[in-house]
Design a protein around this motif. Structure first.
Motif, PDB file in Angstrom:
ATOM      1  N   ALA A   7       0.828  -1.206   0.000  1.00  0.00           N
ATOM      2  CA  ALA A   7       0.000   0.000   0.000  1.00  0.00           C
ATOM      3  C   ALA A   7       0.862   1.256   0.000  1.00  0.00           C
ATOM      4  N   LYS A   8       2.097   1.133   0.512  1.00  0.00           N
ATOM      5  CA  LYS A   8       3.027   2.263   0.519  1.00  0.00           C
ATOM      6  C   LYS A   8       3.907   2.273  -0.729  1.00  0.00           C
ATOM      7  N   GLY A   9       3.602   1.383  -1.678  1.00  0.00           N
ATOM      8  CA  GLY A   9       4.355   1.376  -2.926  1.00  0.00           C
ATOM      9  C   GLY A   9       5.562   0.461  -2.941  1.00  0.00           C
ATOM     10  N   HIS A  10       5.697  -0.411  -1.957  1.00  0.00           N
ATOM     11  CA  HIS A  10       6.826  -1.337  -1.900  1.00  0.00           C
ATOM     12  C   HIS A  10       6.320  -2.756  -2.109  1.00  0.00           C
ATOM     13  N   VAL A  11       7.135  -3.587  -2.697  1.00  0.00           N
ATOM     14  CA  VAL A  11       6.755  -4.971  -2.959  1.00  0.00           C
ATOM     15  C   VAL A  11       7.521  -5.878  -1.998  1.00  0.00           C
ATOM     16  N   PRO A  12       6.802  -6.586  -1.114  1.00  0.00           N
ATOM     17  CA  PRO A  12       7.497  -7.496  -0.200  1.00  0.00           C
ATOM     18  C   PRO A  12       8.010  -8.722  -0.950  1.00  0.00           C
ATOM     19  N   SER A  13       9.103  -9.278  -0.453  1.00  0.00           N
ATOM     20  CA  SER A  13       9.617 -10.505  -1.058  1.00  0.00           C
ATOM     21  C   SER A  13      10.320 -11.327   0.011  1.00  0.00           C
ATOM     22  N   VAL A  14      10.377 -12.608  -0.233  1.00  0.00           N
ATOM     23  CA  VAL A  14      11.122 -13.536   0.610  1.00  0.00           C
ATOM     24  C   VAL A  14      11.846 -14.501  -0.314  1.00  0.00           C
ATOM     25  N   HIS A  15      12.832 -15.195   0.245  1.00  0.00           N
ATOM     26  CA  HIS A  15      13.536 -16.164  -0.590  1.00  0.00           C
ATOM     27  C   HIS A  15      13.845 -17.427   0.184  1.00  0.00           C
ATOM     28  N   GLY A  16      14.020 -18.466  -0.569  1.00  0.00           N
ATOM     29  CA  GLY A  16      14.515 -19.724  -0.056  1.00  0.00           C
ATOM     30  C   GLY A  16      15.741 -20.071  -0.893  1.00  0.00           C
ATOM     31  N   ASP A  17      16.193 -21.312  -0.786  1.00  0.00           N
ATOM     32  CA  ASP A  17      17.280 -21.730  -1.664  1.00  0.00           C
ATOM     33  C   ASP A  17      17.109 -23.187  -2.055  1.00  0.00           C
ATOM     34  N   HIS A  18      17.956 -23.618  -2.957  1.00  0.00           N
ATOM     35  CA  HIS A  18      17.815 -24.953  -3.540  1.00  0.00           C
ATOM     36  C   HIS A  18      18.036 -26.076  -2.530  1.00  0.00           C
ATOM     37  N   SER A  19      18.707 -25.783  -1.421  1.00  0.00           N
ATOM     38  CA  SER A  19      19.000 -26.860  -0.484  1.00  0.00           C
ATOM     39  C   SER A  19      18.037 -26.945   0.697  1.00  0.00           C
ATOM     40  N   SER A  20      17.366 -25.829   1.027  1.00  0.00           N
ATOM     41  CA  SER A  20      16.525 -25.826   2.224  1.00  0.00           C
ATOM     42  C   SER A  20      15.138 -25.265   1.998  1.00  0.00           C
ATOM     43  N   PRO A  42      11.242 -10.904  19.478  1.00  0.00           N
ATOM     44  CA  PRO A  42      10.654 -12.205  19.803  1.00  0.00           C
ATOM     45  C   PRO A  42      10.600 -13.109  18.567  1.00  0.00           C
ATOM     46  N   ARG A  43      10.683 -14.379  18.817  1.00  0.00           N
ATOM     47  CA  ARG A  43      10.640 -15.356  17.710  1.00  0.00           C
ATOM     48  C   ARG A  43       9.289 -15.287  17.008  1.00  0.00           C
ATOM     49  N   PRO A  44       9.291 -15.541  15.697  1.00  0.00           N
ATOM     50  CA  PRO A  44       8.023 -15.492  14.960  1.00  0.00           C
ATOM     51  C   PRO A  44       7.078 -16.600  15.403  1.00  0.00           C
ATOM     52  N   GLU A  45       5.792 -16.344  15.251  1.00  0.00           N
ATOM     53  CA  GLU A  45       4.776 -17.337  15.587  1.00  0.00           C
ATOM     54  C   GLU A  45       4.280 -18.034  14.326  1.00  0.00           C
ATOM     55  N   PHE A  46       5.144 -18.096  13.317  1.00  0.00           N
ATOM     56  CA  PHE A  46       4.826 -18.758  12.050  1.00  0.00           C
ATOM     57  C   PHE A  46       6.093 -19.405  11.528  1.00  0.00           C
ATOM     58  N   ASP A  47       5.931 -20.392  10.649  1.00  0.00           N
ATOM     59  CA  ASP A  47       7.109 -21.026  10.070  1.00  0.00           C
ATOM     60  C   ASP A  47       7.436 -20.373   8.728  1.00  0.00           C
ATOM     61  N   ALA A  48       8.514 -20.804   8.108  1.00  0.00           N
ATOM     62  CA  ALA A  48       8.978 -20.191   6.865  1.00  0.00           C
ATOM     63  C   ALA A  48       7.944 -20.298   5.749  1.00  0.00           C
ATOM     64  N   ASP A  49       7.281 -21.433   5.643  1.00  0.00           N
ATOM     65  CA  ASP A  49       6.282 -21.604   4.581  1.00  0.00           C
ATOM     66  C   ASP A  49       5.068 -20.700   4.813  1.00  0.00           C
TER      67      ASP A  49
END
Length: 101
Positions: A7-20, A42-49
């Protein structure tokens, strides 16, 4: 929320890699395993997926890196509306902390 970022004009992104898969993001792996506990994050309350799914549902991108890389430092950017450019010759994690504010 992730929806505020585009909404502020930025595109969120995340990445993984071929091994994990999505755990290939070293920053998330460090965060999830408590390496930032002493800094008050604090640790996230969600996993990577689940995180990747939320980013995608908010209109963001999921990237999968090929090959290996190792970041030297974590930069938490608190400068509002500013994103630092990655430098391929000086690997570093860059987190736009202001977007979470």
């Amino acid at each position: 929320s992730f929806r505020e970022v585009p909404a502020k004009g930025h595109v969120p992104s995340v990445h993984g890699d071929h091994s994990s898969d999505m755990m290939g993001c070293g920053f998330f792996k460090l965060w999830l395993t408590g390496r930032f506990d002493d800094m008050g994050y604090p640790r996230p309350e969600f996993d990577a997926d689940q995180g990747a799914k939320a980013v995608k549902e908010a209109g963001g991108f999921i990237e999968m890196h090929h090959g290996s890389h190792e970041e030297k430092v974590v930069l938490i950017n608190l400068v509002e509306n500013k994103t630092l450019e990655p430098n391929e010759n000086d690997q570093r994690f860059i987190v736009d902390g202001w977007a979470a504010g």
